[in-house]
Design an enzyme around this catalytic site. Structure first.
Site, PDB file in Angstrom:
ATOM      1  N   ASP A  32       0.868  -1.182   0.000  1.00 50.38           N
ATOM      2  CA  ASP A  32       0.000   0.000   0.000  1.00 50.38           C
ATOM      3  C   ASP A  32       0.909   1.238   0.000  1.00 50.38           C
ATOM      4  O   ASP A  32       1.765   1.381   0.875  1.00 50.38           O
ATOM      5  CB  ASP A  32      -0.873  -0.037   1.266  1.00 50.38           C
ATOM      6  CG  ASP A  32      -1.850   1.125   1.343  1.00 50.38           C
ATOM      7  OD1 ASP A  32      -2.902   0.942   1.964  1.00 50.38           O
ATOM      8  OD2 ASP A  32      -1.552   2.225   0.798  1.00 50.38           O
ATOM      9  N   GLU A  82      30.386   5.435   3.755  1.00 49.95           N
ATOM     10  CA  GLU A  82      30.326   4.041   4.184  1.00 49.95           C
ATOM     11  C   GLU A  82      30.077   3.132   2.979  1.00 49.95           C
ATOM     12  O   GLU A  82      29.765   1.963   3.134  1.00 49.95           O
ATOM     13  CB  GLU A  82      29.272   3.830   5.271  1.00 49.95           C
ATOM     14  CG  GLU A  82      27.869   4.213   4.887  1.00 49.95           C
ATOM     15  CD  GLU A  82      26.872   3.913   5.988  1.00 49.95           C
ATOM     16  OE1 GLU A  82      26.762   2.738   6.367  1.00 49.95           O
ATOM     17  OE2 GLU A  82      26.197   4.841   6.462  1.00 49.95           O
ATOM     18  N   CYS A 114      26.761   6.210   9.086  1.00 47.92           N
ATOM     19  CA  CYS A 114      26.241   7.504   8.622  1.00 47.92           C
ATOM     20  C   CYS A 114      26.769   8.682   9.426  1.00 47.92           C
ATOM     21  O   CYS A 114      26.493   9.837   9.094  1.00 47.92           O
ATOM     22  CB  CYS A 114      24.717   7.505   8.675  1.00 47.92           C
ATOM     23  SG  CYS A 114      23.992   6.109   7.809  1.00 47.92           S
ATOM     24  N   THR A 155      14.154   2.071   1.623  1.00 47.28           N
ATOM     25  CA  THR A 155      14.913   3.150   2.275  1.00 47.28           C
ATOM     26  C   THR A 155      16.304   3.295   1.660  1.00 47.28           C
ATOM     27  O   THR A 155      17.260   3.627   2.346  1.00 47.28           O
ATOM     28  CB  THR A 155      15.006   2.922   3.808  1.00 47.28           C
ATOM     29  OG1 THR A 155      15.689   1.691   4.062  1.00 47.28           O
ATOM     30  CG2 THR A 155      13.635   2.860   4.443  1.00 47.28           C
ATOM     31  N   SER A 204      17.527  -1.355  14.664  1.00 45.26           N
ATOM     32  CA  SER A 204      18.227  -0.136  14.241  1.00 45.26           C
ATOM     33  C   SER A 204      17.463   1.107  14.684  1.00 45.26           C
ATOM     34  O   SER A 204      18.062   2.120  15.061  1.00 45.26           O
ATOM     35  CB  SER A 204      18.466  -0.134  12.724  1.00 45.26           C
ATOM     36  OG  SER A 204      17.259   0.050  12.017  1.00 45.26           O
ATOM     37  N   HIS A 236      19.754  12.818  11.420  1.00 44.72           N
ATOM     38  CA  HIS A 236      20.048  11.856  10.355  1.00 44.72           C
ATOM     39  C   HIS A 236      18.719  11.260   9.893  1.00 44.72           C
ATOM     40  O   HIS A 236      17.883  10.884  10.723  1.00 44.72           O
ATOM     41  CB  HIS A 236      20.982  10.760  10.887  1.00 44.72           C
ATOM     42  CG  HIS A 236      21.073   9.589   9.962  1.00 44.72           C
ATOM     43  ND1 HIS A 236      21.405   9.735   8.630  1.00 44.72           N
ATOM     44  CD2 HIS A 236      20.842   8.267  10.146  1.00 44.72           C
ATOM     45  CE1 HIS A 236      21.382   8.552   8.047  1.00 44.72           C
ATOM     46  NE2 HIS A 236      21.041   7.645   8.935  1.00 44.72           N
ATOM     47  N   LYS A 245      10.193  10.578  14.571  1.00 42.59           N
ATOM     48  CA  LYS A 245      10.271   9.622  15.696  1.00 42.59           C
ATOM     49  C   LYS A 245      11.329  10.086  16.688  1.00 42.59           C
ATOM     50  O   LYS A 245      11.132  10.046  17.899  1.00 42.59           O
ATOM     51  CB  LYS A 245      10.705   8.237  15.189  1.00 42.59           C
ATOM     52  CG  LYS A 245       9.635   7.360  14.591  1.00 42.59           C
ATOM     53  CD  LYS A 245      10.297   6.008  14.236  1.00 42.59           C
ATOM     54  CE  LYS A 245       9.469   5.157  13.307  1.00 42.59           C
ATOM     55  NZ  LYS A 245       8.241   4.649  13.888  1.00 42.59           N
ATOM     56  N   ASN A 279      17.710   7.639   1.481  1.00 42.80           N
ATOM     57  CA  ASN A 279      18.813   7.633   2.441  1.00 42.80           C
ATOM     58  C   ASN A 279      20.135   7.872   1.709  1.00 42.80           C
ATOM     59  O   ASN A 279      20.488   7.133   0.790  1.00 42.80           O
ATOM     60  CB  ASN A 279      18.862   6.291   3.188  1.00 42.80           C
ATOM     61  CG  ASN A 279      19.770   6.362   4.417  1.00 42.80           C
ATOM     62  OD1 ASN A 279      20.412   7.381   4.668  1.00 42.80           O
ATOM     63  ND2 ASN A 279      19.801   5.291   5.182  1.00 42.80           N
ATOM     64  N   SER A 311      25.024   3.895  12.567  1.00 48.31           N
ATOM     65  CA  SER A 311      24.803   2.575  13.162  1.00 48.31           C
ATOM     66  C   SER A 311      26.096   1.968  13.650  1.00 48.31           C
ATOM     67  O   SER A 311      27.173   2.244  13.132  1.00 48.31           O
ATOM     68  CB  SER A 311      24.177   1.643  12.118  1.00 48.31           C
ATOM     69  OG  SER A 311      22.864   2.049  11.849  1.00 48.31           O
TER      70      SER A 311
HETATM   71  N1  CAA Z   1      -0.405   3.588   5.565  1.00 46.54           N
HETATM   72  C1  CAA Z   1       0.256   4.372   6.446  1.00 46.54           C
HETATM   73  N2  CAA Z   1       1.262   3.902   7.250  1.00 46.54           N
HETATM   74  C2  CAA Z   1       1.583   2.604   7.151  1.00 46.54           C
HETATM   75  C3  CAA Z   1       0.912   1.728   6.278  1.00 46.54           C
HETATM   76  C4  CAA Z   1      -0.137   2.272   5.448  1.00 46.54           C
HETATM   77  N3  CAA Z   1      -0.802   1.505   4.576  1.00 46.54           N
HETATM   78  N4  CAA Z   1       1.450   0.495   6.412  1.00 46.54           N
HETATM   79  C5  CAA Z   1       2.436   0.595   7.355  1.00 46.54           C
HETATM   80  N5  CAA Z   1       2.510   1.865   7.798  1.00 46.54           N
HETATM   81  C6  CAA Z   1       3.447   2.422   8.775  1.00 46.54           C
HETATM   82  C7  CAA Z   1       3.688   1.517   9.968  1.00 46.54           C
HETATM   83  O1  CAA Z   1       2.680   1.657  10.960  1.00 46.54           O
HETATM   84  C8  CAA Z   1       5.047   2.014  10.423  1.00 46.54           C
HETATM   85  O2  CAA Z   1       4.909   3.219  11.132  1.00 46.54           O
HETATM   86  P1  CAA Z   1       5.482   3.356  12.633  1.00 46.54           P
HETATM   87  O3  CAA Z   1       6.967   3.070  12.534  1.00 46.54           O
HETATM   88  O4  CAA Z   1       5.212   4.776  12.983  1.00 46.54           O
HETATM   89  O5  CAA Z   1       4.763   2.337  13.437  1.00 46.54           O
HETATM   90  C9  CAA Z   1       5.758   2.363   9.110  1.00 46.54           C
HETATM   91  O6  CAA Z   1       4.719   2.497   8.132  1.00 46.54           O
HETATM   92  C10 CAA Z   1       6.730   1.289   8.635  1.00 46.54           C
HETATM   93  O7  CAA Z   1       6.039   0.069   8.648  1.00 46.54           O
HETATM   94  P2  CAA Z   1       6.761  -1.264   9.152  1.00 46.54           P
HETATM   95  O8  CAA Z   1       7.445  -1.021  10.465  1.00 46.54           O
HETATM   96  O9  CAA Z   1       5.779  -2.363   9.080  1.00 46.54           O
HETATM   97  O10 CAA Z   1       7.836  -1.406   7.992  1.00 46.54           O
HETATM   98  P3  CAA Z   1       8.949  -2.493   7.724  1.00 46.54           P
HETATM   99  O11 CAA Z   1       8.823  -3.670   8.600  1.00 46.54           O
HETATM  100  O12 CAA Z   1       8.902  -2.722   6.258  1.00 46.54           O
HETATM  101  O13 CAA Z   1      10.318  -1.758   8.122  1.00 46.54           O
HETATM  102  C11 CAA Z   1      12.084  -0.224   8.231  1.00 46.54           C
HETATM  103  C12 CAA Z   1      10.570  -0.393   8.052  1.00 46.54           C
HETATM  104  C13 CAA Z   1      12.529  -0.886   9.540  1.00 46.54           C
HETATM  105  C14 CAA Z   1      12.405   1.267   8.285  1.00 46.54           C
HETATM  106  C15 CAA Z   1      12.817  -0.885   7.024  1.00 46.54           C
HETATM  107  O14 CAA Z   1      12.534  -0.169   5.859  1.00 46.54           O
HETATM  108  C16 CAA Z   1      14.316  -0.989   7.197  1.00 46.54           C
HETATM  109  O15 CAA Z   1      14.814  -1.984   7.733  1.00 46.54           O
HETATM  110  N6  CAA Z   1      15.095   0.046   6.714  1.00 46.54           N
HETATM  111  C17 CAA Z   1      16.549   0.062   6.834  1.00 46.54           C
HETATM  112  C18 CAA Z   1      17.014   0.350   8.242  1.00 46.54           C
HETATM  113  C19 CAA Z   1      16.784   1.759   8.691  1.00 46.54           C
HETATM  114  O16 CAA Z   1      16.585   2.673   7.919  1.00 46.54           O
HETATM  115  N7  CAA Z   1      16.851   1.958  10.016  1.00 46.54           N
HETATM  116  C20 CAA Z   1      16.717   3.274  10.604  1.00 46.54           C
HETATM  117  C21 CAA Z   1      17.596   3.463  11.825  1.00 46.54           C
HETATM  118  S1  CAA Z   1      19.284   2.998  11.471  1.00 46.54           S
HETATM  119  C22 CAA Z   1      20.006   4.373  10.772  1.00 46.54           C
HETATM  120  O17 CAA Z   1      19.497   5.444  10.856  1.00 46.54           O
HETATM  121  C23 CAA Z   1      21.279   4.194  10.022  1.00 46.54           C
HETATM  122  C24 CAA Z   1      20.989   4.095   8.568  1.00 46.54           C
HETATM  123  O18 CAA Z   1      21.031   5.109   7.866  1.00 46.54           O
HETATM  124  C25 CAA Z   1      20.642   2.787   8.019  1.00 46.54           C
END
Ligand code: CAA
Length: 390
Positions: A32, A82, A114, A155, A204, A236, A245, A279, A311
């Site tokens: 979605d 990185e 990062c 991302t 993360s 970041h 957040k 990102n 990270s």
């Molecule tokens: N409409 C609106 N919102 C929706 C939705 C919909 N139809 N479906 C889901 N969402 C929302 C969820 O509720 C969630 O929001 P909250 O976090 O506020 O609860 C959000 O969308 C994401 O949904 P999920 O958690 O289910 O998503 P996911 O399991 O696919 O994972 C993620 C998301 C963890 C960011 C993933 O993309 C990921 O692993 N990314 C890489 C890691 C990353 O970016 N980590 C960030 C911190 S680490 C860092 O900062 C260093 C770096 O650069 C990597």
């Protein structure tokens, strides 16, 4: 501005030739679109062409700075990344060569996920303290790449941010103290044998939030400003919702109401560019700063909070004050053009580029001409990467 001011004198970014809209990714994987647009706060992500990499983006980001200020006083170049292209040689040496910088300079590469562009900025400030005529070119350049069909795929992104650090800066004076935080966690990493990052997504996010607390706690203990003194916060941004957040978490940690309107006022202008670029790892927080300066109402004399996270993990909170007259130095049109002039690609082309890598068998290889940027990665020949102006 006090005469001992040191900080960011100029700021410029570059990104890639191609862009993948999140609608295209959602159509492919049945997600979605609300999850991408609202849930993680991303609309599209930059995708490097076959002849683009961290060096071509870094040189493209820094070239306008050298054109405006000249190269004479640049005695140090620090490239933070990185997604390094060599285990020994700094990517910055290729950039130094492409830009025609003087041989009387030191060039070095820095790494800590990062975060490292912030270490580079602090290193640069230390050098300028030692000799106020010295200018340092700090460049953050990265390609964020996760496995196809993984949660991290949405991302990804790529960009470079270049900053000229000097005495009497024209944009942002960087202040003491900094709040520092390090914790040994395995939330995101990329072993040398892998082209894509490994990540525990939920871990993360919680490691990032722990680091926000830790860096802020140290900042307060070091005698930093009170939270209410800041008019905006550059975090970041692995995805733009992460900045929201993080700020909500910081307000809660400090015992402030997490009012939605207040959070949006502090964050929204920092996310405009990242929502379209994705990102860019080391560059991401500095793209947030560019977005804030380019898009917000007048920020003169206002304090900005910076939270740099890498990270693994290392984080730093520090403050900057916006300098009178900064608006005349901005590169608003060039920044917007870098985003709007990217060429949208379909899913098949994105997948082809994602799976493509330079041969690692020592063979020679020519890259197809795809980039619209000023520099290109032309070939691999005799184990050497060959860069050239386009
Ligand atoms: N409409 C609106 N919102 C929706 C939705 C919909 N139809 N479906 C889901 N969402 C929302 C969820 O509720 C969630 O929001 P909250 O976090 O506020 O609860 C959000 O969308 C994401 O949904 P999920 O958690 O289910 O998503 P996911 O399991 O696919 O994972 C993620 C998301 C963890 C960011 C993933 O993309 C990921 O692993 N990314 C890489 C890691 C990353 O970016 N980590 C960030 C911190 S680490 C860092 O900062 C260093 C770096 O650069 C990597």
């Amino acid at each position: 501005m006090t005469s001992d001011a040191i900080g960011i004198h100029d700021l410029s970014f570059a990104t890639t030739r191609f862009v993948l809209p999140h609608t295209t990714l959602a159509d492919h994987n049945g997600t979605d679109i609300g999850k991408y647009h609202t849930g993680i706060g991303q609309r599209s992500m930059s995708v490097p062409a076959a002849d683009e990499d961290i060096v071509t983006m870094a040189a493209a980001a820094a070239a306008p700075i050298v054109a405006r200020h000249g190269a004479d006083q640049i005695r140090t170049v620090v490239l933070a990344t990185e997604s390094s292209i060599d285990q020994a040689k700094s990517a910055g040496v290729y950039v130094h060569s492409l830009l025609g910088l003087p041989s009387s300079a030191r060039v070095v590469e820095m790494k800590q996920a990062c975060y490292s562009a912030t270490a580079a900025l602090q290193f640069a400030i230390g050098l300028v303290h030692r000799d106020r005529s010295h200018r340092v070119l700090v460049i953050a350049s990265d390609v964020s790449r996760y496995e196809l069909d993984s949660p991290g795929e949405a991302t990804q992104g790529a960009a470079a941010a270049a900053m000229l650090v000097s005495a009497d800066p024209a944009l942002v004076q960087i202040e003491d103290p900094s709040g520092l935080f390090t914790a040994d966690v395995m939330d995101f990493w990329r072993p040398n044998y892998r082209a894509t990052a490994l990540v525990d997504g939920k871990e993360s996010i919680s490691a990032y939030l722990q680091a926000v607390e830790g860096a802020w706690k140290d900042y307060a203990e070091q005698g930093g400003r009170a939270l209410g003194e800041f008019s905006a916060f550059c975090y970041h941004q692995p995805f733009t919702k992460m900045a929201y957040k993080a700020h909500r978490h910081l307000l809660g940690y400090c015992g402030h109401d997490a009012d939605k309107g207040e959070i949006a006022r502090a964050i929204a202008d920092t996310t405009t560019y990242n929502a379209d670029i994705g990102n860019s790892y080391t560059a991401s927080m500095y793209l947030g700063l560019a977005s804030l300066l380019d898009n917000a109402d007048d920020l003169t004399h206002q304090a900005i909070g910076f939270l740099s996270y890498g990270s693994g993990s290392v984080a730093e909170f520090f403050a900057g004050t916006v300098v009178p007259g900064y608006r005349s130095q901005l590169r608003v049109a060039a920044h917007r053009d870098a985003i709007t002039q990217r060429h949208p690609i379909d899913y098949a082309k994105y997948r082809e580029l994602h799976e493509q890598s330079f041969p690692d068998d020592g063979g020679d290889y020519s890259a197809p001409r795809e980039t619209a940027g000023p520099y290109r990665l032309a070939a691999l020949s005799g184990h050497k990467r060959i860069y050239e102006p386009r």
